[in-house]
Design a protein around this motif. Structure first.
Motif, PDB file in Angstrom:
ATOM      1  N   LEU A 270      47.690  35.203  44.657  1.00  0.00           N
ATOM      2  CA  LEU A 270      48.609  36.246  44.187  1.00  0.00           C
ATOM      3  C   LEU A 270      48.337  36.699  42.755  1.00  0.00           C
ATOM      4  O   LEU A 270      48.342  37.910  42.484  1.00  0.00           O
ATOM      5  CB  LEU A 270      50.057  35.778  44.339  1.00  0.00           C
ATOM      6  N   PRO A 271      48.111  35.791  41.784  1.00  0.00           N
ATOM      7  CA  PRO A 271      47.820  36.267  40.419  1.00  0.00           C
ATOM      8  C   PRO A 271      46.618  37.205  40.363  1.00  0.00           C
ATOM      9  O   PRO A 271      46.612  38.187  39.614  1.00  0.00           O
ATOM     10  CB  PRO A 271      47.541  34.965  39.659  1.00  0.00           C
ATOM     11  N   VAL A 272      45.594  36.906  41.164  1.00  0.00           N
ATOM     12  CA  VAL A 272      44.404  37.766  41.204  1.00  0.00           C
ATOM     13  C   VAL A 272      44.747  39.126  41.804  1.00  0.00           C
ATOM     14  O   VAL A 272      44.352  40.179  41.283  1.00  0.00           O
ATOM     15  CB  VAL A 272      43.279  37.090  42.012  1.00  0.00           C
ATOM     16  N   LEU A 273      45.509  39.119  42.894  1.00  0.00           N
ATOM     17  CA  LEU A 273      45.888  40.371  43.555  1.00  0.00           C
ATOM     18  C   LEU A 273      46.721  41.263  42.644  1.00  0.00           C
ATOM     19  O   LEU A 273      46.584  42.489  42.661  1.00  0.00           O
ATOM     20  CB  LEU A 273      46.668  40.071  44.839  1.00  0.00           C
ATOM     21  N   LEU A 274      47.581  40.665  41.843  1.00  0.00           N
ATOM     22  CA  LEU A 274      48.423  41.447  40.941  1.00  0.00           C
ATOM     23  C   LEU A 274      47.581  42.172  39.889  1.00  0.00           C
ATOM     24  O   LEU A 274      47.893  43.305  39.508  1.00  0.00           O
ATOM     25  CB  LEU A 274      49.467  40.546  40.271  1.00  0.00           C
ATOM     26  N   VAL A 275      46.507  41.525  39.429  1.00  0.00           N
ATOM     27  CA  VAL A 275      45.626  42.191  38.469  1.00  0.00           C
ATOM     28  C   VAL A 275      44.903  43.355  39.154  1.00  0.00           C
ATOM     29  O   VAL A 275      44.778  44.443  38.586  1.00  0.00           O
ATOM     30  CB  VAL A 275      44.606  41.206  37.865  1.00  0.00           C
ATOM     31  N   PHE A 276      44.442  43.130  40.410  1.00  0.00           N
ATOM     32  CA  PHE A 276      43.836  44.226  41.172  1.00  0.00           C
ATOM     33  C   PHE A 276      44.818  45.386  41.306  1.00  0.00           C
ATOM     34  O   PHE A 276      44.451  46.553  41.161  1.00  0.00           O
ATOM     35  CB  PHE A 276      43.426  43.758  42.582  1.00  0.00           C
ATOM     36  N   LEU A 277      46.071  45.042  41.608  1.00  0.00           N
ATOM     37  CA  LEU A 277      47.104  46.059  41.801  1.00  0.00           C
ATOM     38  C   LEU A 277      47.317  46.885  40.535  1.00  0.00           C
ATOM     39  O   LEU A 277      47.500  48.104  40.597  1.00  0.00           O
ATOM     40  CB  LEU A 277      48.413  45.397  42.232  1.00  0.00           C
ATOM     41  N   ILE A 278      47.279  46.229  39.398  1.00  0.00           N
ATOM     42  CA  ILE A 278      47.427  46.948  38.126  1.00  0.00           C
ATOM     43  C   ILE A 278      46.305  47.976  37.972  1.00  0.00           C
ATOM     44  O   ILE A 278      46.542  49.139  37.620  1.00  0.00           O
ATOM     45  CB  ILE A 278      47.423  45.960  36.936  1.00  0.00           C
ATOM     46  N   GLY A 279      45.073  47.553  38.235  1.00  0.00           N
ATOM     47  CA  GLY A 279      43.950  48.476  38.155  1.00  0.00           C
ATOM     48  C   GLY A 279      44.093  49.625  39.138  1.00  0.00           C
ATOM     49  O   GLY A 279      43.820  50.786  38.809  1.00  0.00           O
ATOM     50  N   PHE A 280      44.538  49.308  40.351  1.00  0.00           N
ATOM     51  CA  PHE A 280      44.742  50.318  41.401  1.00  0.00           C
ATOM     52  C   PHE A 280      45.767  51.359  40.963  1.00  0.00           C
ATOM     53  O   PHE A 280      45.531  52.569  41.052  1.00  0.00           O
ATOM     54  CB  PHE A 280      45.196  49.622  42.686  1.00  0.00           C
ATOM     55  N   LEU A 281      46.910  50.887  40.466  1.00  0.00           N
ATOM     56  CA  LEU A 281      47.995  51.791  40.069  1.00  0.00           C
ATOM     57  C   LEU A 281      47.622  52.632  38.849  1.00  0.00           C
ATOM     58  O   LEU A 281      47.940  53.825  38.785  1.00  0.00           O
ATOM     59  CB  LEU A 281      49.269  50.987  39.792  1.00  0.00           C
TER      60      LEU A 281
END
Length: 298
Positions: A9-20
């Motif tokens: 989850l911590p990794v996915l949240l960083v990906f999500l930040i980049g995506f958004l």
């Protein structure tokens, strides 16, 4: 579920930040990528190889990488022959399944899962995979179009290649790096992982969700996320590899398709839609498969 919340989850949240951020600001990704490629990654690579205790395990890592690569290439060639796919489709399949995202996905996951010791192995594997990708990836993308020449040029244009050479020479001749210089390298190296994670999120935001070839995508997803780690496990059983390195290599082999390979597919018109589709789907589905694999290896 503990593995998911603490590691994935911590990794996915960083990906999500980049995506958004990419959806919001439409940032020019090549400019950010160049900073990561030409400044950050070389510092991380230099620090890793300069401080690492190089031994036979690194040699086994090279053997592992070569065997895994050719096993996946052969599988794709057999499948493409059976399905009577044209050479361009075969090349696209190889690009999407033989090259894994060890950089902006694999390294962070391994850092969270196995700590600094595992991360050092992961960075070394990252460099090795980058060299393999720059050669074989470019070759299969540009096959019939001076592929080998372009691939060799790509390898020697990669700053991380020279970072490895300089680090090994400094280590081999016992050259002591000044503390203030190493402090600078450390500062930049520490920023590398979160930066490349954000870049992956930004790259995923550009992939178009349309005209999916679901049969080919399903095949590519199975090969990349399931068959690849199974083959990796078999290779590690056959080699006297350290238990920690074994876990790092198996998890790395289970990573989704490399985002970098999409750029090669676009540049050389080697089924770019198919490659980007498999990259997107393997990245999404890997949320589940990586969590399960980490649980099994625990």
């Amino acid at each position: 579920m503990v593995i998911f919340f603490e590691v994935v989850l911590p990794v996915l949240l960083v990906f999500l930040i980049g995506f958004l951020v990419q959806k919001w600001r439409k940032i020019k990704i090549p400019a950010v990528s160049e900073v990561a490629i030409y400044i950050m990654t070389p510092c991380l690579v230099f620090r890793t190889f300069y401080t690492a205790e190089l031994n036979l395990q690194y040699f086994y890592m090279v053997i592992f990488s070569i065997v895994l690569l050719f096993a996946l290439i052969i599988i794709n060639k057999i499948y493409s022959f059976i399905r009577q796919y044209p050479q361009s489709t075969e090349g696209g399949m190889i690009l999407a399944t033989a090259f894994m995202n060890t950089g902006n996905y694999g390294a962070p996951i391994i850092l969270f899962a196995y700590g600094e010791a595992g991360f050092d192995y992961s960075v070394s594997f990252l460099v090795l995979q980058a060299i393999i990708m720059n050669f074989f990836g470019v070759y299969y993308a540009a096959r019939g179009n001076a592929g080998i020449k372009i691939a060799m040029k790509a390898v020697f244009l990669m700053p991380a290649t020279y970072a490895v050479i300089i680090a090994l020479l400094a280590k081999g001749f016992n050259v002591a790096m000044p503390n203030n210089l190493m402090a600078t390298v450390d500062i930049i190296a520490e920023a590398t992982v979160p930066t490349v994670m954000i870049i992956l999120g930004m790259q995923l935001a550009l992939i178009e969700l349309r005209n999916f070839e679901w049969g080919k995508i399903a095949y590519g997803t199975v090969v990349r996320l399931i068959l690849s780690p199974i083959i990796a496990y078999g290779i590690t059983v056959a080699l006297p590899i350290d238990p920690l390195l074994t876990k790092v290599l198996i998890v790395s082999a289970a990573m989704p398709s490399a985002a970098t390979i999409v750029m090669y597919a676009v540049q050389f018109d080697s089924e770019p839609k198919l490659v980007s589709s498999i990259t997107l789907m393997t990245t999404l589905i890997s949320i589940v498969t990586i969590t399960l694999l980490l649980t099994l290896l625990q």
